[in-house]
Design a protein around this motif. Structure first.
Motif, mmCIF file in Angstrom:
data_model
loop_
_atom_site.group_PDB
_atom_site.id
_atom_site.type_symbol
_atom_site.label_atom_id
_atom_site.label_comp_id
_atom_site.label_asym_id
_atom_site.label_seq_id
_atom_site.Cartn_x
_atom_site.Cartn_y
_atom_site.Cartn_z
ATOM 1 N N GLY A 251 37.438 4.785 9.274
ATOM 2 C CA GLY A 251 36.696 5.878 9.880
ATOM 3 C C GLY A 251 35.802 6.617 8.898
ATOM 4 O O GLY A 251 35.677 6.264 7.733
ATOM 5 N N MET A 252 35.162 7.660 9.399
ATOM 6 C CA MET A 252 34.296 8.501 8.589
ATOM 7 C C MET A 252 35.110 9.620 7.939
ATOM 8 O O MET A 252 36.298 9.806 8.246
ATOM 9 N N GLY A 253 34.456 10.387 7.092
ATOM 10 C CA GLY A 253 35.136 11.505 6.470
ATOM 11 C C GLY A 253 35.703 12.466 7.504
ATOM 12 O O GLY A 253 36.822 12.969 7.359
ATOM 13 N N VAL A 254 34.948 12.739 8.578
ATOM 14 C CA VAL A 254 35.419 13.669 9.601
ATOM 15 C C VAL A 254 36.642 13.138 10.332
ATOM 16 O O VAL A 254 37.445 13.910 10.863
ATOM 17 N N ASP A 255 36.814 11.827 10.377
ATOM 18 C CA ASP A 255 37.991 11.247 11.016
ATOM 19 C C ASP A 255 39.260 11.489 10.210
ATOM 20 O O ASP A 255 40.365 11.420 10.744
ATOM 21 N N ARG A 256 39.091 11.738 8.926
ATOM 22 C CA ARG A 256 40.246 11.930 8.039
ATOM 23 C C ARG A 256 40.597 13.402 7.838
ATOM 24 O O ARG A 256 41.601 13.721 7.216
ATOM 25 N N ALA A 257 39.772 14.303 8.351
ATOM 26 C CA ALA A 257 40.005 15.739 8.144
ATOM 27 C C ALA A 257 41.209 16.208 8.955
ATOM 28 O O ALA A 257 41.316 15.943 10.158
ATOM 29 N N LEU A 258 42.104 16.926 8.293
ATOM 30 C CA LEU A 258 43.302 17.471 8.925
ATOM 31 C C LEU A 258 43.277 18.993 9.004
ATOM 32 O O LEU A 258 43.856 19.573 9.926
ATOM 33 N N GLN A 259 42.607 19.625 8.047
ATOM 34 C CA GLN A 259 42.601 21.093 8.025
ATOM 35 C C GLN A 259 41.552 21.603 7.046
ATOM 36 O O GLN A 259 41.269 20.952 6.032
ATOM 37 N N TYR A 260 40.980 22.757 7.366
ATOM 38 C CA TYR A 260 40.061 23.439 6.461
ATOM 39 C C TYR A 260 40.525 24.884 6.256
ATOM 40 O O TYR A 260 41.041 25.518 7.170
ATOM 41 N N LYS A 261 40.307 25.399 5.055
ATOM 42 C CA LYS A 261 40.385 26.830 4.786
ATOM 43 C C LYS A 261 38.942 27.302 4.620
ATOM 44 O O LYS A 261 38.225 26.836 3.723
ATOM 45 N N VAL A 262 38.522 28.227 5.491
ATOM 46 C CA VAL A 262 37.116 28.578 5.576
ATOM 47 C C VAL A 262 36.949 30.080 5.766
ATOM 48 O O VAL A 262 37.687 30.700 6.538
ATOM 49 N N VAL A 263 35.986 30.659 5.049
ATOM 50 C CA VAL A 263 35.632 32.060 5.241
ATOM 51 C C VAL A 263 34.460 32.108 6.204
ATOM 52 O O VAL A 263 33.375 31.590 5.910
ATOM 53 N N THR A 264 34.666 32.719 7.355
ATOM 54 C CA THR A 264 33.612 32.834 8.349
ATOM 55 C C THR A 264 32.756 34.067 8.057
ATOM 56 O O THR A 264 33.150 34.945 7.285
ATOM 57 N N PRO A 265 31.556 34.153 8.641
ATOM 58 C CA PRO A 265 30.630 35.239 8.292
ATOM 59 C C PRO A 265 31.123 36.660 8.577
ATOM 60 O O PRO A 265 30.493 37.612 8.114
ATOM 61 N N ASP A 266 32.235 36.814 9.304
ATOM 62 C CA ASP A 266 32.815 38.146 9.445
ATOM 63 C C ASP A 266 33.680 38.503 8.245
ATOM 64 O O ASP A 266 34.296 39.582 8.211
ATOM 65 N N GLY A 267 33.737 37.604 7.241
ATOM 66 C CA GLY A 267 34.475 37.870 6.021
ATOM 67 C C GLY A 267 35.939 37.497 6.076
ATOM 68 O O GLY A 267 36.690 37.770 5.130
ATOM 69 N N VAL A 268 36.378 36.856 7.162
ATOM 70 C CA VAL A 268 37.785 36.522 7.346
ATOM 71 C C VAL A 268 38.064 35.104 6.851
ATOM 72 O O VAL A 268 37.320 34.169 7.176
ATOM 73 N N LEU A 269 39.134 34.950 6.062
ATOM 74 C CA LEU A 269 39.593 33.627 5.652
ATOM 75 C C LEU A 269 40.422 33.039 6.784
ATOM 76 O O LEU A 269 41.452 33.599 7.165
ATOM 77 N N ARG A 270 39.973 31.936 7.327
ATOM 78 C CA ARG A 270 40.646 31.318 8.463
ATOM 79 C C ARG A 270 41.165 29.929 8.106
ATOM 80 O O ARG A 270 40.577 29.229 7.279
ATOM 81 N N THR A 271 42.225 29.555 8.771
ATOM 82 C CA THR A 271 42.717 28.181 8.730
ATOM 83 C C THR A 271 42.263 27.505 10.011
ATOM 84 O O THR A 271 42.514 28.009 11.115
ATOM 85 N N ALA A 272 41.568 26.391 9.870
ATOM 86 C CA ALA A 272 41.051 25.664 11.028
ATOM 87 C C ALA A 272 41.673 24.274 11.077
ATOM 88 O O ALA A 272 41.541 23.491 10.133
ATOM 89 N N ASN A 273 42.374 23.997 12.140
ATOM 90 C CA ASN A 273 42.945 22.674 12.377
ATOM 91 C C ASN A 273 43.075 22.484 13.879
ATOM 92 O O ASN A 273 42.561 23.294 14.662
ATOM 93 N N ARG A 274 43.759 21.472 14.317
ATOM 94 C CA ARG A 274 43.827 21.207 15.758
ATOM 95 C C ARG A 274 44.740 22.182 16.491
ATOM 96 O O ARG A 274 44.749 22.206 17.731
#
Length: 574
Positions: A251-274
């Protein structure tokens, strides 16, 4: 020494900015610098040490630093990525519309006419300041700063961006390049999920393929990634789709993604997964980097390392030879893909490199490429088929130019691409039309490469689980075409080269109406980019963009929700 030097430079740069009438005051910048722990620095063009004039003021050249830049200016991937002011495509260091720039003669970096008086090192599109990101609070501070001060924000990683999304005149930049942690988690469970663990690597967004592949190999693991030593695995590559020579089977890189730690523009650190922020997780799996938030780390599924069969195909370079090799390649492309082969066909080098873990013996591999072997040997070329112990063996050879070669960096780059569906290979007539259109693209560009890297045949991920353009799943390859120009070219010459890139792919666009283009490697003037880049996913991506970034603090050229060329952030595009 580094802090003291940059503190002095920062003060001088702030004073220069005030003279130019920028909105933030000295106190504003100083306060931001304190907030981010002293990691706010002036953005400086990489070749500046060679110049005796910077932004109209006399400066002292640094012969030693100039020599280092000259030595590594052209086609030196890692040193260029390690410099904040260095970019893969140097046209995005300068301001193309005005000619303001600070670059060397890429064809001869020691050429003094590029940097000797009266030449002035101008800021071009390099951000005025950048934060060397170390933690989530740095990103939060940057979002707050640009929201209140009204200046553009850009996100820079390795600088390997062909659309200029990581530079911008008058901007503040977030440099995530030094977030290089890698951790092996044998049984990773996404936060908030109740499921079996998955073998994975958690990777800082600044970790580059050279580092990631070595770490994976040392731990007897296989990581699905790309083919440039300097590209960061969880940055724009991983969030934009991420094609790989082993995508057929893994698969592609996106097929292997399980989780991201991301700061959204409201300044909040979020965990993004399924299991939480799943809409954001979906958007980050193909919607593009620097669009929905600033990713600090990603967790990607990995596999047990294994041997690969490799075919290294070489032929004497000529237009006629390229056409013959391309013809047999198109005739065999579907069968090769079905056997797990992936790789890169590079006409200017007379090389086709193929890898597969889908065939267990070298004899099977030799039989698989028999048709290509017959044509290539008749042209005086050679086909070497061998088993290699793991992916890292091929990658290191690719970087060294032994098993294919990386694309060059450190030159102006007008790039375009087209994703070609499998159905265009279905009949002799359609393959003949495809051959003519592809040769048209080759003959009207400075450099070309076919990426035989789509996930055709891969069924491990549901199409709807990622936001990458669905056309990737039913296509066999994409082609990139590149045009370039001298360092001192006029605006008319630059415009002509961009027009040539658009025109080079016209025939392929015409015969692949259901095709697309990869937004990480696309013409900046790509027609109907929303549909071409994301297909049916664009409307949902735009809705998610507006949810997490309603003020569009993250705005980049031809990205989801792009505001358009009128903004000052984009004044240097042509």
């Amino acid at each position: 020494m580094r802090r003291s030097f940059y503190s002095t430079l920062l003060t001088a740069s702030i004073e220069a900015t005030i003279v130019l009438g920028a909105a933030p005051t000295t106190a504003d910048w100083a306060s931001l610098n304190t907030t981010v722990g002293g990691r706010l620095y002036p953005g400086v063009p990489w070749p500046k040490p060679c110049f005796s004039s910077y932004r109209g003021k006399s400066v002292q050249p640094d012969a030693a630093q100039c020599g280092y830049v000259q030595q590594n200016h052209f086609n030196s991937h890692l040193p260029r990525s390690d410099a904040f002011g260095g970019y893969t495509a140097i046209n995005y260091e300068g301001c193309m519309s005005t000619g303001d720039q600070c670059i060397l003669n890429w064809m001869n970096p020691t050429d003094p006419t590029a940097f000797s008086p009266p030449q002035d090192c101008k800021q071009g599109s390099i951000s005025d300041y950048y934060i060397d990101v170390a933690q989530a609070s740095d990103v939060t501070a940057a979002f707050q700063f640009v929201k209140t001060k009204g200046i553009p924000l850009v996100v820079k990683n390795s600088g390997h961006d062909f659309s200029g999304r990581s530079s911008g005149p008058g901007s503040l930049a977030l440099w995530v390049h030094h977030l290089k942690s890698i951790t092996h988690v044998p049984k990773f469970v996404p936060d908030g999920c109740n499921c079996a663990g998955t073998n994975a690597l958690t990777i800082g967004t600044g970790a580059q393929f050279a580092q990631v592949y070595q770490f994976a190999s040392d731990n007897k693991l296989l990581f699905v990634g790309g083919a440039d030593v300097a590209v960061a695995a969880t940055g724009g590559w991983g969030q934009g789709g991420g094609h790989s020579p082993i995508s057929r089977l893994f698969g592609m890189g996106v097929d292997r993604a399980l989780q991201y730690k991301v700061v959204t523009p409201d300044g909040v650190l979020r965990t993004a997964n399924r299991c939480q922020n799943s809409d954001l997780f979906w958007a980050l799996r193909g919607g593009g980097g620097s669009t929905f938030g600033v990713v600090l780390e990603g967790t990607m599924e990995v596999f047990a390392d294994r041997p690969f069969q490799m075919a290294n195909v070489n032929w004497p370079v000529s237009v006629n030879n390229t056409k013959q090799v391309l013809s047999v390649f198109l005739d065999n492309a579907t069968a090769l893909a079905n056997q797990g082969w992936g790789g890169y066909l590079t006409p200017p080098n007379g090389n086709l490199i193929l890898l597969t873990a889908g065939l267990s013996t070298t004899q099977q591999a030799q039989a698989s490429v028999k048709g290509i072997n017959s044509v290539v040997t008749s042209l005086g070329g050679s086909v070497n088929v061998q088993q290699i112990p793991g992916f890292l063996t091929w990658f290191n050879g690719y970087v060294q130019g032994i098993y294919g070669a990386q694309d060059a960096v450190g030159l102006p780059n007008s790039l375009g691409s087209r994703i070609v569906p499998q159905k265009n290979h279905a009949t002799a007539a359609s393959r003949s039309a495809l051959l003519d259109a592809t040769m048209d693209a080759i003959n009207n560009s400075f450099f070309q490469q076919i990426h035989f890297t789509t996930p055709y045949g891969y069924t491990g991920t549901k199409v709807e689980d990622t936001s990458v353009n669905p056309i990737w799943r039913s296509s066999l390859w994409q082609i990139i075409t590149v045009n370039t120009w001298p360092y001192d070219a006029s605006l008319d010459v630059k415009k002509a080269q961009y027009a040539a890139t658009t025109q080079a792919l016209a025939s392929l666009r015409k015969i692949t109406p259901d095709g697309g283009a990869y937004h990480n490697e696309a013409d900046i003037h790509e027609p109907n980019f929303q549909t071409t880049f994301w297909g049916s996913n664009y409307a949902r991506l735009l809705s998610i963009k507006n949810k997490y970034d309603p003020n569009h603090l993250l705005d980049c050229w031809n990205c989801v929700g792009w505001a358009g060329q009128a903004a000052s952030r984009f004044k240097c595009y042509i």
